[in-house]
Design a protein around this motif. Sequence first.
Motif, PDB file in Angstrom:
ATOM      1  N   LYS A   1      -1.470  43.359  42.328  1.00 32.45           N
ATOM      2  CA  LYS A   1      -1.612  42.993  41.126  1.00 32.45           C
ATOM      3  C   LYS A   1      -2.090  41.418  41.653  1.00 32.45           C
ATOM      4  O   LYS A   1      -1.917  40.246  40.246  1.00 32.45           O
ATOM      5  CB  LYS A   1       0.081  42.623  41.367  1.00 32.45           C
ATOM      6  CG  LYS A   1       0.806  43.838  40.955  1.00 32.45           C
ATOM      7  CD  LYS A   1       0.348  43.837  39.637  1.00 32.45           C
ATOM      8  CE  LYS A   1       0.833  45.845  38.909  1.00 32.45           C
ATOM      9  NZ  LYS A   1       1.043  47.143  40.464  1.00 32.45           N
ATOM     10  N   ALA A   2      -2.211  40.861  42.884  1.00 32.89           N
ATOM     11  CA  ALA A   2      -3.023  39.721  42.814  1.00 32.89           C
ATOM     12  C   ALA A   2      -4.536  40.126  42.530  1.00 32.89           C
ATOM     13  O   ALA A   2      -4.675  38.858  42.477  1.00 32.89           O
ATOM     14  CB  ALA A   2      -3.216  39.079  44.535  1.00 32.89           C
ATOM     15  N   ASN A   3      -5.393  40.860  42.997  1.00 31.18           N
ATOM     16  CA  ASN A   3      -6.318  41.082  42.721  1.00 31.18           C
ATOM     17  C   ASN A   3      -7.344  42.524  41.519  1.00 31.18           C
ATOM     18  O   ASN A   3      -7.127  43.433  42.184  1.00 31.18           O
ATOM     19  CB  ASN A   3      -7.003  41.887  43.846  1.00 31.18           C
ATOM     20  CG  ASN A   3      -7.139  40.503  45.157  1.00 31.18           C
ATOM     21  OD1 ASN A   3      -8.144  39.644  44.497  1.00 31.18           O
ATOM     22  ND2 ASN A   3      -6.515  40.246  46.187  1.00 31.18           N
ATOM     23  N   PRO A   4      -6.746  42.845  39.824  1.00 34.85           N
ATOM     24  CA  PRO A   4      -7.313  43.589  39.663  1.00 34.85           C
ATOM     25  C   PRO A   4      -8.916  43.836  39.539  1.00 34.85           C
ATOM     26  O   PRO A   4      -9.309  42.884  40.177  1.00 34.85           O
ATOM     27  CB  PRO A   4      -6.556  43.014  38.522  1.00 34.85           C
ATOM     28  CG  PRO A   4      -5.845  42.068  38.232  1.00 34.85           C
ATOM     29  CD  PRO A   4      -5.425  41.362  39.794  1.00 34.85           C
ATOM     30  N   ARG A   5      -8.758  45.061  39.495  1.00 35.08           N
ATOM     31  CA  ARG A   5     -10.683  44.596  39.838  1.00 35.08           C
ATOM     32  C   ARG A   5     -10.842  45.966  38.214  1.00 35.08           C
ATOM     33  O   ARG A   5     -10.767  47.150  38.117  1.00 35.08           O
ATOM     34  CB  ARG A   5     -10.718  46.335  41.006  1.00 35.08           C
ATOM     35  CG  ARG A   5     -12.083  46.208  41.235  1.00 35.08           C
ATOM     36  CD  ARG A   5     -12.538  47.052  42.248  1.00 35.08           C
ATOM     37  NE  ARG A   5     -12.239  48.148  42.229  1.00 35.08           N
ATOM     38  CZ  ARG A   5     -12.413  49.976  42.105  1.00 35.08           C
ATOM     39  NH1 ARG A   5     -13.891  49.082  42.028  1.00 35.08           N
ATOM     40  NH2 ARG A   5     -12.422  50.846  42.822  1.00 35.08           N
ATOM     41  N   LEU A   6     -12.115  45.927  37.433  1.00 35.47           N
ATOM     42  CA  LEU A   6     -12.925  46.480  37.120  1.00 35.47           C
ATOM     43  C   LEU A   6     -13.522  47.794  37.411  1.00 35.47           C
ATOM     44  O   LEU A   6     -13.762  47.557  37.871  1.00 35.47           O
ATOM     45  CB  LEU A   6     -13.541  45.244  35.950  1.00 35.47           C
ATOM     46  CG  LEU A   6     -13.990  46.113  34.612  1.00 35.47           C
ATOM     47  CD1 LEU A   6     -13.067  46.261  33.187  1.00 35.47           C
ATOM     48  CD2 LEU A   6     -15.358  45.273  34.031  1.00 35.47           C
ATOM     49  N   LEU A   7     -12.915  48.823  36.731  1.00 31.04           N
ATOM     50  CA  LEU A   7     -13.271  49.629  37.208  1.00 31.04           C
ATOM     51  C   LEU A   7     -14.546  51.041  36.254  1.00 31.04           C
ATOM     52  O   LEU A   7     -15.788  51.095  36.369  1.00 31.04           O
ATOM     53  CB  LEU A   7     -12.461  51.079  37.156  1.00 31.04           C
ATOM     54  CG  LEU A   7     -11.070  50.784  38.460  1.00 31.04           C
ATOM     55  CD1 LEU A   7      -9.580  51.361  37.645  1.00 31.04           C
ATOM     56  CD2 LEU A   7     -11.217  50.770  39.670  1.00 31.04           C
ATOM     57  N   TYR A   8     -14.353  49.795  35.035  1.00 28.77           N
ATOM     58  CA  TYR A   8     -15.094  51.171  33.865  1.00 28.77           C
ATOM     59  C   TYR A   8     -14.889  50.594  32.554  1.00 28.77           C
ATOM     60  O   TYR A   8     -14.751  49.789  32.400  1.00 28.77           O
ATOM     61  CB  TYR A   8     -14.442  52.384  33.924  1.00 28.77           C
ATOM     62  CG  TYR A   8     -14.488  53.048  32.642  1.00 28.77           C
ATOM     63  CD1 TYR A   8     -15.633  54.429  33.017  1.00 28.77           C
ATOM     64  CD2 TYR A   8     -14.271  52.880  31.033  1.00 28.77           C
ATOM     65  CE1 TYR A   8     -16.233  55.036  31.662  1.00 28.77           C
ATOM     66  CE2 TYR A   8     -14.575  53.671  30.435  1.00 28.77           C
ATOM     67  CZ  TYR A   8     -15.766  54.719  30.611  1.00 28.77           C
ATOM     68  OH  TYR A   8     -16.016  55.776  29.586  1.00 28.77           O
TER      69      TYR A   8
END
Length: 501
Positions: free
Chosen positions: A166-173
């Motif tokens: 929750k501190a580092n959301p990452r774009l996957l797609y």
Amino acid sequence: MPYPPRVRLASRLTLAALAILAAAAPAWGQGFDSTKTPATAVPAARWGQLEPRAILGDTSWWNFGSTPTDLHPFFHDLDVENGWLFASTGRGLMVWDLRTDPANPTRTAYAFAGPKDRKPSPVPDWHQNDTKFYLFGVDAPAGVDSVVGMACISGNGFLIWDTRDKANPRLLYQDDSKEGTQVYAATLGGRHYGFYAATSDRVLVYDLSAALQLPGPAACMDASPASTPCTGGGAKVYVGKLATASGASYVAGVGTYLAVAAGSGVEIWQVADPRAATRVFTVSGVGFVKGVAMWQQGSSYYLAAVDIAGKALKIYDLSCLAGGSCASAPQIGSFPLTTTNGSDYLYVTFSRRGTTPFLYVGGDNQFGGGAQREFLLDVSNPASPTDITPKADASGYWGWYYYGNPTGFNWVMPRFGKFYGDHLYRAAFSVIDVHAYAGALPPAAGFGWNPAEVYPGTPVTFIDQSTGNVTSWSWTFQDGTPATSSLESPGTVTFATEGNK
């Protein structure tokens, strides 16, 4: 100085009448007004079954004079799952932790999708133009906080975010070169899916669980249907398309069912197997349909649809779905949406406060005024929706915020709202804020006074600052003579001091 008053409060579901302001708002110019910022919470004299808590974000100060950056979030949509709030900001994803203090949650992350400080966007194919904002609808499957789907415009298509950290959301797609503003996410057959209302591309379906298994670190890009290379855990992320009768702009669902606004009707799809979804039924003759919502109470299913032609929120009984098919879906309820602007009411959001079902209705009018451009409806009885913040003029609870009213703020455009416990979280474009349901709160006496320094003979004004579900006030003073025999407005009384205190 007089002794503080003793305040006696009564707990019921309605407040005393509020003082009436002018019924008609003045004609305000449409644009930025330097006096209409920062946004502040609605004052206590306007409280009823809702009370304001925190303003989590406020961009009413910005005049749109340049390209927005991560310093200029505008809140388009939100979702709440397991005590986590996810909000789309037009150019990114914000996350708040509601679990410890839901009235004043902590922001844990802002994942900015647009170019920042000349660094490339994490979106593989970032499309930027004069529209300024591109990331709109956001949704996670019910009870799931590990993955979020996001609907985008200007060719930015569909995005999937990994929110396990929750501190580092990452774009996957990214599925490139698509248009749409709404997404519905659900868990079906043990896997998470996203349904993207991609306007002329109909409804596109994505396997969110497969996206969580993409190798990374960079986001993978599809360009469906021609090119779909993104595969995670042996499954393609892009699943396919629902062949709706027309383009799709509004979508919602519950359980294994999906509702798609389609012209003058609403298509109901069975999506238990998203790879072999089937149209079950079309609710016809609704009107000019915009936003839709679905929910289930026991074995009964219900559909709400915004009809902007009929200026009403219409509610249909879809309990026939429990048997797997429908021959008809009777309209059982309606709520009037009085408006002179077609953009006032476009969206409807479903959520629950505990076990009580609620619908929040909003729209895209950011310059108007008046009494209400949003409604929070208790639909415990779907045949008779109950507005918990009714007001006939601009002196009401919601009217405090609208640009077109003297009290309002720049760019406030109430769009979506959802409950978590006893708190409602609202995405209103320039503002994202928190409101408490006072019907669940006991009354607590509170007051302030002015002037700060009081001498014999000085008139003193005591101002009610009580919280909770207050329905009556009783003021007792020592060494003072009330100026009037009754309150001039709720919770406010002025009296003249006597003696030496």
